[in-house]
Design an enzyme around this catalytic site. Structure first.
Site, PDB file in Angstrom:
ATOM      1  N   ASN A  99      24.645  19.884 -44.858  1.00  0.00           N
ATOM      2  CA  ASN A  99      24.444  20.330 -43.486  1.00  0.00           C
ATOM      3  C   ASN A  99      25.732  20.340 -42.668  1.00  0.00           C
ATOM      4  OD1 ASN A  99      21.817  21.228 -42.250  1.00  0.00           O
ATOM      5  ND2 ASN A  99      21.099  19.639 -43.659  1.00  0.00           N
ATOM      6  N   HIS A 131      45.504  -2.108 -48.260  1.00  0.00           N
ATOM      7  CA  HIS A 131      46.049  -2.630 -46.992  1.00  0.00           C
ATOM      8  C   HIS A 131      46.626  -4.038 -47.163  1.00  0.00           C
ATOM      9  CE1 HIS A 131      42.261  -4.916 -46.606  1.00  0.00           C
ATOM     10  NE2 HIS A 131      41.703  -3.805 -47.048  1.00  0.00           N
TER      11      HIS A 131
END
Length: 197
Positions: A99, A131
């Site tokens: 969608n 990280h």
């Protein structure tokens, strides 16, 4: 839209070869698929469509730097949806519908089974940044892991599916849920992080 309107809409994009773009769309239309002239198609030579597929205006399929993008039969990519093949590629089974404003990133690979519905604004992202301290996040490598979504699943609006997740057949993911762990078949999950209800 007419050919002229569609041609003008892609002319300004420096990363798209207008002739390849137009030939891809015309070939797909002859094969029974409906691809809008104003869809963004990058690296069409790596894109495979089944039959009866629809790629609406302003939808994007980018197969550059990719193992390829493959659609089964009767796949629908609605306006402003974005499929990026990435290194791992993307495979959508038969009758999958993506969608508006959804993003599928195939850096680690994404496989979606037949008859699955992907709601508006869903994010399916098959990589994440490392990280570790002492270095900028941008300078660190990414962890790419495949996402596998089974048959007949329903991913509600704005759900997020993170790298490495497998979702079993028939599962339902509520709107806004963040899925970071595998889900069994026919599970119904909601929340951040998503939990079985």
């Amino acid at each position: 839209p007419c050919c002229w309107h569609g041609w003008k809409s892609i002319h300004w994009r420096p990363d798209v070869n207008p002739l390849k773009h137009l030939l891809f769309i015309l070939r797909q239309r002859r094969a029974g698929n409906r691809v809008s002239f104003s869809a963004y198609i990058k690296a069409p030579e790596k894109i495979r469509l089944g039959t009866g597929c629809k790629i609406h205006a302003d939808a994007s399929v980018d197969a550059s730097r990719s193992a390829g993008v493959s659609f089964g039969d009767k796949v629908t990519l609605n306006r402003f949806a974005y499929v990026q093949g990435g290194n791992g590629g993307v495979r959508l089974g038969d009758r999958v519908e993506i969608n508006n404003f959804s993003i599928i990133n195939g850096t680690g690979g994404v496989d979606i089974g037949d008859d699955t519905l992907v709601g508006p604004g869903v994010r399916i992202i098959s990589y994440q940044h490392r990280h570790a301290r002492g270095a900028t996040i941008r300078s660190q490598a990414v962890d790419a892991r495949p996402i596998r979504i089974g048959r007949d699943c329903w991913l509600g609006a704005n759900a997020v599916i993170l790298a490495g997740v497998t979702i079993g057949d028939g599962a339902v993911v509520a709107a806004g849920a963040v899925v970071r762990e595998d889900l069994p078949a026919h599970a119904i999950v909601a929340g951040v992080p998503a939990t079985v209800k």
